[in-house]
Design an enzyme around this catalytic site. Structure first.
Site: not given
Ligand code: G3P
Length: 226
Positions: A95
């Site tokens: 990533k």
């Molecule tokens: O893979 C990470 C992404 O899904 C971020 O999620 O909930 O931190 O905005 P969030």
């Protein structure tokens, strides 16, 4: 549409894998921290220890793409980290953030045959750049766009048009999923993958009429047997 779990918690991944619908796993430094482990040792070349153990444990639970995130700011550092991660297991997707350095790194990973996931994507133009660089997966963060007052799903619709218009091989991975409605919307728009927190995957199974229906069938079955 493929379903990934957005988690580094081994108990959550194990349970979701046991349902038979899980196609992959995404992790990031925040999720690693939330799982209670040091995200990384001091320098990328020291990457290992709990982080490596965790990623390898995940590869044993799920036979599909497993994302491990780099933390270097420049392409050279990302490439160094990514080569190391990719050597751990064939399913690891490296990533990198959607910056000019990240995109440079993706071009190099492509040449090396290393699979990638371009993350922290917030616009259709970023999707276009990541697709042109040969990213395996591209991760728009829909929930964070919605948090910022934008129409996250409109961006997904544009991104899917772009991918289809030019037959890009990249797969769109809808990330930052907040609720089950976002999963439905992503599937309707033809997104290739949605990565969901454990609680969202769990909630997808649920409907009050299913519970009510089971209750009634069991009650009637008990009466029928009398
Ligand atoms: O893979 C990470 C992404 O899904 C971020 O999620 O909930 O931190 O905005 P969030």
């Amino acid at each position: 549409m493929k379903l990934f779990i957005d988690s580094a918690k081994l108990d959550e991944i194990k349970t979701a894998a046991s349902w038979g619908i899980l196609d992959g796993v995404t992790t990031n430094p925040t999720l690693i921290m939330q799982a209670g482990m040091p995200a990384r040792n001091a320098s990328p070349s020291d990457a290992g220890g709990d982080f490596k153990k965790t990623i390898l444990a995940i590869t044993k639970m799920v036979n599909g793409p497993i994302s491990a995130e780099t933390v270097s700011p420049d392409a050279a550092g990302m490439i160094k980290e990514g080569k190391e991660f990719a050597a751990w297991h064939k399913n690891i997707h490296v990533k990198v953030p959607c910056t000019s350095e990240g995109i440079k790194a993706v071009k190099e990973f492509r040449k090396l045959g290393i699979k990638t996931n371009v993350t922290l994507v917030f616009s259709a133009n970023q999707v276009l750049l990541a697709a042109k660089s040969g990213a395996t997966l591209i991760s728009p963060f829909v929930g964070r766009l919605v948090d910022a007052g934008e129409d996250g799903m409109a961006m997904i619709a544009e991104a899917m048009h772009i991918i289809k218009n030019y037959n890009f091989t990249s797969q769109l991975l809808v990330a930052s999923v907040r609720d089950t409605r976002m999963v439905t919307d992503a599937a309707v728009l033809g997104a290739h993958i949605a990565t969901c927190p454990f609680k969202v995957l769990e909630a997808m199974f649920k409907h009050p009429l299913t519970d009510k229906g089971i209750e009634k069938f069991l009650a009637d079955w008990a009466k029928a047997k009398k």
